[in-house]
Design a protein around this motif. Structure first.
Motif, PDB file in Angstrom:
ATOM      1  N   ASP A  54       0.833  -1.213   0.000  1.00 56.74           N
ATOM      2  CA  ASP A  54       0.000   0.000   0.000  1.00 56.74           C
ATOM      3  C   ASP A  54       0.862   1.255   0.000  1.00 56.74           C
ATOM      4  OD1 ASP A  54      -2.360   1.490  -0.006  1.00 56.74           O
ATOM      5  OD2 ASP A  54      -2.433   1.596   2.185  1.00 56.74           O
ATOM      6  N   LEU A  55       1.869   1.276  -0.865  1.00 52.65           N
ATOM      7  CA  LEU A  55       2.743   2.437  -0.951  1.00 52.65           C
ATOM      8  C   LEU A  55       2.097   3.520  -1.815  1.00 52.65           C
ATOM      9  CD1 LEU A  55       6.346   0.983  -1.451  1.00 52.65           C
ATOM     10  CD2 LEU A  55       5.080   1.396   0.655  1.00 52.65           C
ATOM     11  N   PRO A  56       2.228   4.778  -1.436  1.00 53.19           N
ATOM     12  CA  PRO A  56       1.814   5.877  -2.313  1.00 53.19           C
ATOM     13  C   PRO A  56       2.650   5.870  -3.595  1.00 53.19           C
ATOM     14  CG  PRO A  56       2.144   6.634  -0.056  1.00 53.19           C
ATOM     15  CD  PRO A  56       2.707   5.248  -0.133  1.00 53.19           C
ATOM     16  N   LEU A  57       2.182   6.597  -4.609  1.00 51.90           N
ATOM     17  CA  LEU A  57       2.848   6.562  -5.916  1.00 51.90           C
ATOM     18  C   LEU A  57       4.292   7.056  -5.838  1.00 51.90           C
ATOM     19  CD1 LEU A  57       0.019   7.807  -8.326  1.00 51.90           C
ATOM     20  CD2 LEU A  57       0.486   5.503  -7.455  1.00 51.90           C
ATOM     21  N   ARG A  58       4.553   8.076  -5.027  1.00 49.71           N
ATOM     22  CA  ARG A  58       5.912   8.594  -4.910  1.00 49.71           C
ATOM     23  C   ARG A  58       6.854   7.515  -4.364  1.00 49.71           C
ATOM     24  NH1 ARG A  58       7.327  13.667  -5.104  1.00 49.71           N
ATOM     25  NH2 ARG A  58       5.207  14.382  -4.619  1.00 49.71           N
ATOM     26  N   GLU A  59       6.378   6.774  -3.381  1.00 51.18           N
ATOM     27  CA  GLU A  59       7.204   5.733  -2.778  1.00 51.18           C
ATOM     28  C   GLU A  59       7.317   4.518  -3.709  1.00 51.18           C
ATOM     29  OE1 GLU A  59       5.125   7.757  -0.970  1.00 51.18           O
ATOM     30  OE2 GLU A  59       6.948   8.720  -0.215  1.00 51.18           O
ATOM     31  N   ARG A  60       6.318   4.277  -4.540  1.00 47.96           N
ATOM     32  CA  ARG A  60       6.429   3.213  -5.547  1.00 47.96           C
ATOM     33  C   ARG A  60       7.526   3.563  -6.557  1.00 47.96           C
ATOM     34  NH1 ARG A  60       0.300   0.791  -6.545  1.00 47.96           N
ATOM     35  NH2 ARG A  60      -0.401   1.138  -4.414  1.00 47.96           N
ATOM     36  N   ASN A  61       7.550   4.832  -6.961  1.00 53.12           N
ATOM     37  CA  ASN A  61       8.647   5.272  -7.834  1.00 53.12           C
ATOM     38  C   ASN A  61       9.996   5.061  -7.166  1.00 53.12           C
ATOM     39  OD1 ASN A  61       7.120   6.082 -10.032  1.00 53.12           O
ATOM     40  ND2 ASN A  61       7.116   8.252  -9.489  1.00 53.12           N
ATOM     41  N   GLY A  62      10.085   5.397  -5.879  1.00 47.92           N
ATOM     42  CA  GLY A  62      11.345   5.230  -5.158  1.00 47.92           C
ATOM     43  C   GLY A  62      11.790   3.786  -5.107  1.00 47.92           C
ATOM     44  N   ALA A  70      13.273   2.870 -14.149  1.00 49.60           N
ATOM     45  CA  ALA A  70      12.798   4.250 -14.229  1.00 49.60           C
ATOM     46  C   ALA A  70      11.481   4.383 -13.465  1.00 49.60           C
ATOM     47  CB  ALA A  70      12.588   4.653 -15.690  1.00 49.60           C
ATOM     48  N   PRO A  71      11.185   5.571 -12.948  1.00 50.52           N
ATOM     49  CA  PRO A  71       9.890   5.779 -12.281  1.00 50.52           C
ATOM     50  C   PRO A  71       8.733   5.485 -13.225  1.00 50.52           C
ATOM     51  CG  PRO A  71      11.378   7.604 -11.837  1.00 50.52           C
ATOM     52  CD  PRO A  71      12.035   6.780 -12.895  1.00 50.52           C
ATOM     53  N   HIS A  72       7.665   4.961 -12.683  1.00 49.64           N
ATOM     54  CA  HIS A  72       6.492   4.590 -13.482  1.00 49.64           C
ATOM     55  C   HIS A  72       5.453   5.712 -13.507  1.00 49.64           C
ATOM     56  CE1 HIS A  72       3.602   1.777 -15.293  1.00 49.64           C
ATOM     57  NE2 HIS A  72       2.706   2.232 -14.441  1.00 49.64           N
ATOM     58  N   TYR A  73       5.420   6.503 -12.434  1.00 52.27           N
ATOM     59  CA  TYR A  73       4.404   7.542 -12.290  1.00 52.27           C
ATOM     60  C   TYR A  73       5.029   8.927 -12.424  1.00 52.27           C
ATOM     61  CZ  TYR A  73       1.833   3.600 -10.384  1.00 52.27           C
ATOM     62  OH  TYR A  73       1.243   2.376 -10.220  1.00 52.27           O
ATOM     63  N   PRO A 227      -5.380   9.086  -9.604  1.00 52.97           N
ATOM     64  CA  PRO A 227      -4.235   9.892 -10.041  1.00 52.97           C
ATOM     65  C   PRO A 227      -3.131   9.012 -10.617  1.00 52.97           C
ATOM     66  CG  PRO A 227      -4.151   9.612  -7.678  1.00 52.97           C
ATOM     67  CD  PRO A 227      -5.438   8.985  -8.130  1.00 52.97           C
ATOM     68  N   GLN A 228      -2.390   9.551 -11.577  1.00 52.69           N
ATOM     69  CA  GLN A 228      -1.224   8.864 -12.143  1.00 52.69           C
ATOM     70  C   GLN A 228       0.032   9.708 -11.951  1.00 52.69           C
ATOM     71  OE1 GLN A 228      -1.293   5.576 -13.535  1.00 52.69           O
ATOM     72  NE2 GLN A 228      -3.192   5.769 -12.385  1.00 52.69           N
ATOM     73  N   ALA A 230       2.480  11.491  -8.695  1.00 53.85           N
ATOM     74  CA  ALA A 230       2.711  11.405  -7.257  1.00 53.85           C
ATOM     75  C   ALA A 230       2.108  12.591  -6.519  1.00 53.85           C
ATOM     76  CB  ALA A 230       4.215  11.307  -6.990  1.00 53.85           C
ATOM     77  N   LEU A 231       2.324  13.803  -7.013  1.00 56.52           N
ATOM     78  CA  LEU A 231       1.770  14.972  -6.337  1.00 56.52           C
ATOM     79  C   LEU A 231       0.259  14.992  -6.429  1.00 56.52           C
ATOM     80  CD1 LEU A 231       2.125  17.615  -4.797  1.00 56.52           C
ATOM     81  CD2 LEU A 231       2.413  18.784  -6.999  1.00 56.52           C
ATOM     82  N   ALA A 232      -0.278  14.633  -7.589  1.00 57.23           N
ATOM     83  CA  ALA A 232      -1.730  14.630  -7.754  1.00 57.23           C
ATOM     84  C   ALA A 232      -2.390  13.702  -6.748  1.00 57.23           C
ATOM     85  CB  ALA A 232      -2.093  14.206  -9.177  1.00 57.23           C
ATOM     86  N   GLU A 233      -1.745  12.579  -6.442  1.00 56.04           N
ATOM     87  CA  GLU A 233      -2.290  11.656  -5.447  1.00 56.04           C
ATOM     88  C   GLU A 233      -2.276  12.271  -4.053  1.00 56.04           C
ATOM     89  OE1 GLU A 233      -1.553   7.019  -4.257  1.00 56.04           O
ATOM     90  OE2 GLU A 233       0.149   8.382  -4.110  1.00 56.04           O
ATOM     91  N   GLU A 234      -1.280  13.093  -3.782  1.00 57.29           N
ATOM     92  CA  GLU A 234      -1.103  13.643  -2.434  1.00 57.29           C
ATOM     93  C   GLU A 234      -1.956  14.872  -2.157  1.00 57.29           C
ATOM     94  OE1 GLU A 234       3.631  12.306  -2.359  1.00 57.29           O
ATOM     95  OE2 GLU A 234       3.047  14.400  -2.596  1.00 57.29           O
ATOM     96  N   ILE A 235      -2.431  15.547  -3.200  1.00 56.57           N
ATOM     97  CA  ILE A 235      -3.170  16.793  -3.042  1.00 56.57           C
ATOM     98  C   ILE A 235      -4.493  16.551  -2.314  1.00 56.57           C
ATOM     99  CG2 ILE A 235      -4.449  18.592  -4.284  1.00 56.57           C
ATOM    100  CD1 ILE A 235      -1.442  18.970  -4.287  1.00 56.57           C
ATOM    101  N   THR A 236      -4.770  17.388  -1.317  1.00 54.76           N
ATOM    102  CA  THR A 236      -6.080  17.391  -0.668  1.00 54.76           C
ATOM    103  C   THR A 236      -6.597  18.826  -0.626  1.00 54.76           C
ATOM    104  OG1 THR A 236      -5.083  17.575   1.537  1.00 54.76           O
ATOM    105  CG2 THR A 236      -5.657  15.367   0.761  1.00 54.76           C
TER     106      THR A 236
END
Length: 243
Positions: A54-62, A70-73, A227-228, A230-236
């Protein structure tokens, strides 16, 4: 290194190798080989494990980068052209929520956008070039903290949100640095996770004193679906409603 990052995330999630193997639908033997660097993962395997964790997209890229991929998102800045559509959608929501306050936050609680009512609430005419941080405004000595009538309750709730952000994004994320920073402020160490005044309440109101007049608010939080980036997923988008 991938194997170190994978092991750290598994431990942070409180999962055994068996539990993660079952969640990711891989054999425990193969997972053990990945964690001991006796096997190298494919990019598809990295993403499968990241989803199971259950990693956020930024951490999946990491995790992908740690494995040599290469990063996917996407990972774009708020003001970048790639974020224009999302930025416009957020600004539309801010305008539509007037005359009540609304703000756009990132995962570290930096304020990216705010409508006029929100800026009036925090005492600025326009957002400065150096971004304000909502947690800093709540915890640091200043006009905003002094204006929060039920500060202990609100601060305890904010601490909960910060800790949850660290749990989700990891101890190396910007939100972890914010949590470390606010812990140094006076009155934080003695905060209760469940303030006495909040027991039995369905919603925790924010009581704010402006110009000698008390106002009560409750908040709702909106995020963007599928979201696809990382920032878009984090925005609230945090919207204040009169209580």
């Amino acid at each position: 290194m991938f194997e170190t990052a994978l092991r750290e995330w598994r431990n942070q999630r409180g999962m055994s190798q068996m539990a993660l193997a079952m969640a990711a639908e891989v054999s425990p033997r193969h997972l053990s080989f990945l964690e001991s660097a006796r096997a190298r993962p494919s990019s598809a395997m990295v993403l499968r494990l990241a989803e199971a964790l259950d990693l956020p997209l930024r951490e999946r890229n990491g995790l992908l980068v740690a494995a040599g991929f290469a990063p996917h998102y996407g990972d774009n800045d708020w003001l970048s052209p790639q974020m224009t559509e999302l930025r416009q959608a957020a600004q539309l929501l801010l305008r539509a929520h007037g005359p009540y306050p609304a703000i756009v936050l990132d995962a570290a609680f930096d304020i990216l956008e705010a409508n006029g009512a929100a800026m009036a609430l925090i005492g600025v005419e326009a957002l400065p070039a150096v971004r304000l941080n909502l947690a800093d405004l709540v915890f640091a000595p200043g006009d905003v903290r002094r204006s929060i009538v039920n500060w202990a309750e609100v601060a305890a709730y904010m601490m909960h949100r910060l800790r949850e952000g660290v749990r989700r994004h990891g101890p190396g994320a910007p939100v972890a640095r914010v949590l470390m920073r606010v812990r140094r402020h006076e009155g934080v160490e003695g905060l209760s996770l469940r303030p006495e005044g909040a027991l039995g309440q369905v919603l925790l109101p924010l009581e704010f004193m402006v110009g000698g007049q008390a106002t009560r608010w409750f908040t709702t939080v909106t995020s963007f679906g599928a979201p696809q980036d990382a920032l878009a997923e984090e925005i609230t988008i945090e919207q204040f409603h009169p209580a």
